[in-house]
Design a protein around this motif. Structure first.
Motif, mmCIF file in Angstrom:
data_model
loop_
_atom_site.group_PDB
_atom_site.id
_atom_site.type_symbol
_atom_site.label_atom_id
_atom_site.label_comp_id
_atom_site.label_asym_id
_atom_site.label_seq_id
_atom_site.Cartn_x
_atom_site.Cartn_y
_atom_site.Cartn_z
ATOM 1 N N TYR A 147 -7.168 -18.559 -10.296
ATOM 2 C CA TYR A 147 -7.136 -17.113 -10.057
ATOM 3 C C TYR A 147 -7.365 -16.880 -8.667
ATOM 4 O O TYR A 147 -7.639 -17.495 -7.831
ATOM 5 N N ALA A 148 -6.876 -15.730 -8.490
ATOM 6 C CA ALA A 148 -6.727 -15.213 -6.935
ATOM 7 C C ALA A 148 -7.685 -13.734 -6.867
ATOM 8 O O ALA A 148 -6.969 -12.683 -7.529
ATOM 9 N N LEU A 149 -8.548 -13.826 -6.228
ATOM 10 C CA LEU A 149 -9.139 -12.290 -5.939
ATOM 11 C C LEU A 149 -8.674 -11.888 -4.764
ATOM 12 O O LEU A 149 -8.664 -12.306 -3.626
ATOM 13 N N LEU A 150 -8.114 -10.684 -4.745
ATOM 14 C CA LEU A 150 -7.254 -10.083 -3.545
ATOM 15 C C LEU A 150 -7.753 -8.575 -3.809
ATOM 16 O O LEU A 150 -7.889 -7.671 -4.427
ATOM 17 N N GLU A 151 -8.292 -8.426 -2.282
ATOM 18 C CA GLU A 151 -8.765 -7.110 -2.024
ATOM 19 C C GLU A 151 -7.583 -6.197 -1.695
ATOM 20 O O GLU A 151 -6.726 -6.538 -0.904
ATOM 21 N N ASP A 152 -7.789 -4.709 -1.920
ATOM 22 C CA ASP A 152 -6.998 -3.861 -1.384
ATOM 23 C C ASP A 152 -6.924 -3.679 0.051
ATOM 24 O O ASP A 152 -8.072 -4.270 0.903
ATOM 25 N N ASP A 153 -5.882 -3.231 0.862
ATOM 26 C CA ASP A 153 -6.137 -3.036 2.190
ATOM 27 C C ASP A 153 -7.105 -1.909 2.664
ATOM 28 O O ASP A 153 -7.495 -1.286 1.761
ATOM 29 N N ARG A 154 -7.829 -1.891 3.808
ATOM 30 C CA ARG A 154 -8.813 -1.528 4.275
ATOM 31 C C ARG A 154 -8.266 -0.286 5.260
ATOM 32 O O ARG A 154 -7.116 -0.429 5.813
ATOM 33 N N ARG A 155 -8.927 0.760 5.270
ATOM 34 C CA ARG A 155 -8.608 1.789 6.417
ATOM 35 C C ARG A 155 -8.530 1.195 7.769
ATOM 36 O O ARG A 155 -9.231 0.121 7.935
ATOM 37 N N GLY A 156 -7.640 1.641 8.459
ATOM 38 C CA GLY A 156 -7.608 1.439 9.928
ATOM 39 C C GLY A 156 -8.708 1.523 10.661
ATOM 40 O O GLY A 156 -9.526 2.201 10.239
#
Length: 318
Positions: A147-156
Motif C-alpha cells: 500500500y502507498a499512502l499518497l497526499e495531494d499537493d499542498r498550496r504554495g
C-alpha cells in the motif's frame, strides 16, 4: 499536519520477546489507519499509546502473522460498544477467509465490518486530501500486495511581503488569496493568487510493502517516497533462504529504496534468528542506501517529513 508512524510489530512469522508479528499504525492528524494486524496487535496499541480508534485496516496478505490479531481486536472493540463501521481492505480472494476471522468461533460483532477486495494497481481509499493505492508484491504461495499512502499537493507558500507591496491589507484578504481567490483593492486593482502564492508543493508519500521479494512495483508505487517500510527478513548471508520463502534481505530492500529515491527506509519483518541482534541487516542496508536506513524496534515512532522540509514535521524516529 503530522503523519506519525508507530511500528507495532516488526518481527517475522515467529514472534520473539522483543518483536511482535506485523502491524503498523499510521496516525494522520488524528485519523488512524492500521496496516496488517498480527497476533497481539491490540495489546501493542495499548502498550505504545497509539489510540484505539481505527476506521480502516489494510491487509497485505493472509498469512497468520499478518491477520491473527483481527479476531481479538474486533471483539475488544465490540466489548467497548463500538458503533462505527470498520473497513478492511485486502487482496482479491481474501473476503471469505477474513470473514471467518472476524466471526471466529461463531462471534458476530455488533458493529458493521465491511471487507473490500481490492485489485493491485487501484485506489483502496480516497480521503479528503490523500489516497491509499495498492501495488502487487511477490510472496510465497499467497496473493499479496502493498500500500502507498499518497497526499495531494499542498498550496504554495504565501508571500506576505509581496502581498503588502501590492497593497493588500493585512487580514482576511491574505487567506482568500492563499486559497486561490483574486482580491480587488479599494482603488480597483485586482491582485491574483499567482502574484503572491508560490508553486504547489508536494505532499508526503509513505509506502508499506508487507512480505515480498524485491519487485519493480514497489519502485513504481511512489516517486521518491518520504518513508519506505520494506520487508528485510534476512541478512545477505541467507539470501537463498530469502528467495525460497518469498522475502527480501536488508541489501535488497536498500537497493529498492535507492531505485525509488526514498528518503528514509524502515527495515521490518525481522526473522527470529536475529532476535538478539538485527544489526547485520541494518548495516548492509546502510551500505547500499544513501538515505537513512534503520531497523525499528516495536513501539518506535517516526514522523514522516514533508519533502520540501515545510510543514510541522522535520522527520525522524523516536
Amino acid at each position: 499536519m503530522s503523519i506519525r508512524v508507530t511500528f507495532l510489530g516488526t518481527g517475522g512469522a515467529v514472534p520473539t520477546t522483543e518483536r511482535g508479528p506485523s502491524a503498523l499504525l499510521v496516525n494522520r492528524e488524528g485519523e488512524r489507519l492500521l496496516f496488517d494486524c498480527g497476533e497481539g496487535t491490540q495489546r501493542q496499541m495499548m502498550r505504545f499509546g497509539t489510540g484505539f480508534t481505527v476506521s480502516h485496516l489494510f491487509v497485505t496478505h493472509l498469512h497468520g502473522d499478518h491477520v491473527l490479531g483481527i479476531p481479538g481486536l474486533i471483539q475488544t472493540w465490540d466489548f467497548n460498544d463500538r458503533e462505527e463501521a470498520l473497513a478492511i481492505h485486502a487482496p482479491p480472494g481474501s473476503k471469505r477467509h477474513l470473514r471467518s476471522l472476524v466471526e471466529a468461533g461463531g462471534y458476530r460483532p455488533g458493529f458493521p465490518v465491511n471487507i473490500h477486495e481490492v485489485k493491485p494497481g487501484t485506489v483502496a481509499l480516497s480521503g479528503d486530501d490523500y489516497e491509499v493505492r495498492t501495488f502487487e508484491t511477490e510472496h510465497r504461495n499467497v496473493r499479496s500486495m502493498g500500500y502507498a499512502l499518497l497526499e495531494d499537493d499542498r498550496r504554495g507558500r504565501f508571500d506576505r511581503e509581496r502581498a503588502e507591496e501590492l497593497g493588500v491589507p493585512v487580514g482576511p484578504a491574505f487567506g482568500r488569496l492563499h486559497e486561490g481567490e483574486a482580491v480587488e483593492l479599494d482603488d480597483g486593482t485586482v491582485v491574483r493568487p499567482e502574484q503572491v502564492v508560490g508553486d504547489a508543493r508536494p505532499g508526503r508519500k509513505l509506502v508499506y510493502t508487507g512480505d515480498t521479494r524485491p519487485v519493480d512495483a514497489t519502485v513504481e508505487a511512489a516517486d521518491e517516497p518520504d518513508l519506505l517500510v520494506h520487508d528485510a527478513t534476512f541478512a545477505s548471508d541467507r539470501a537463498d533462504r530469502a528467495r525460497g520463502t518469498g522475502h527480501s534481505t536488508g541489501r535488497e530492500a536498500a537497493e529498492i529504496a535507492a531505485r525509488a529515491g526514498a528518503k528514509h527506509l524502515a527495515l521490518t519483518h525481522i526473522s527470529s534468528r536475529y532476535a538478539g541482534d538485527a544489526s547485520p541487516i541494518e548495516r548492509e542496508a546502510q551500505a547500499a542506501f544513501d538515505g537513512e536506513a534503520f531497523v525499528p524496534d516495536d513501539g518506535q515512532k517516526f514522523e514522516v517529513p514533508y519533502p520540501d522540509g515545510g510543514g510541522d514535521t522535520e522527520g525522524g524516529s523516536e
